[in-house]
Design a protein around this motif. Structure first.
Motif, short mmCIF file in Angstrom:
data_model
loop_
_atom_site.label_atom_id
_atom_site.label_comp_id
_atom_site.label_asym_id
_atom_site.label_seq_id
_atom_site.Cartn_x
_atom_site.Cartn_y
_atom_site.Cartn_z
N GLU A 233 113.03 52.20 64.49
CA GLU A 233 114.42 52.53 64.82
C GLU A 233 115.37 51.48 64.26
N MET A 234 115.01 50.20 64.44
CA MET A 234 115.85 49.10 63.96
C MET A 234 115.92 49.10 62.44
N LYS B 162 105.37 42.03 64.05
CA LYS B 162 105.03 42.49 65.40
C LYS B 162 106.22 42.37 66.36
N ASN B 163 106.93 41.26 66.30
CA ASN B 163 108.00 41.00 67.26
C ASN B 163 109.41 40.99 66.70
N ARG C 204 115.21 41.30 67.32
CA ARG C 204 114.14 41.52 68.30
C ARG C 204 114.45 42.78 69.11
N GLU C 205 113.45 43.28 69.76
CA GLU C 205 113.62 44.48 70.57
C GLU C 205 114.77 44.28 71.55
N GLY C 206 115.68 45.24 71.57
CA GLY C 206 116.82 45.20 72.48
C GLY C 206 118.03 44.46 71.96
N ASP C 207 117.91 43.79 70.81
CA ASP C 207 119.05 43.07 70.25
C ASP C 207 120.17 44.04 69.87
#
Length: 136
Positions: free
Chosen positions: A29-30, A70-71, A105-108
């Motif tokens: 998605e990012m 991964k992150n 990162r996830e949620g950024d």
């Protein structure tokens, strides 16, 4: 085969589409969102697929890459050290003299306006270096 067309015979844009789909999580998605912002900032951008699977965006030279780990999803600007970054987006690869990167990162949250300005600045830098080379 063109320079930007990989040996697999698929155009780079298709390979990037496939990468986004295969990730099937926040990273896909990012990466898709970042890709869209690159294209909005520079409708004439050229998409490439290099180094065994890294999306690359160019215009008058390399602008940036979209690497997935991964992150993080890492957006590395080839000449980032030469770009003004008033919004302070660069948060990775800060020690070098050439590249700069943004780790997402996830949620950024993505500061879309600032990122598009950075992309446009990278294109302008590439174009200014290309015009200087032509005038030599």
């Amino acid at each position: 085969m063109t320079k930007s067309e990989p040996q697999q015979g698929k155009p780079p844009s298709r390979l990037i589409d496939e990468r986004i789909q295969e990730l099937a999580d926040w990273r896909g998605e990012m990466l898709g969102r970042l890709r869209a912002l690159v294209k909005e900032a520079d409708p004439d951008v050229i998409e490439e697929w290099k180094w065994r699977g890294v999306p690359v965006w160019s215009h008058g030279g390399l602008i940036c890459t979209g690497e997935t780990y991964k992150n993080v999803v890492k957006m590395t600007f080839a000449k980032g050290a030469s770009l003004d970054d008033p919004a302070g987006l660069f948060n990775s690869s800060l020690e070098g003299n050439t590249r700069r990167a943004i780790d997402f990162r996830e949620g950024d949250e993505v500061d879309e306006a600032a990122l598009k300005a950075l992309i446009r600045a990278a294109v302008a830098l590439n174009n200014s270096k290309a015009s200087k080379a032509r005038n030599i």
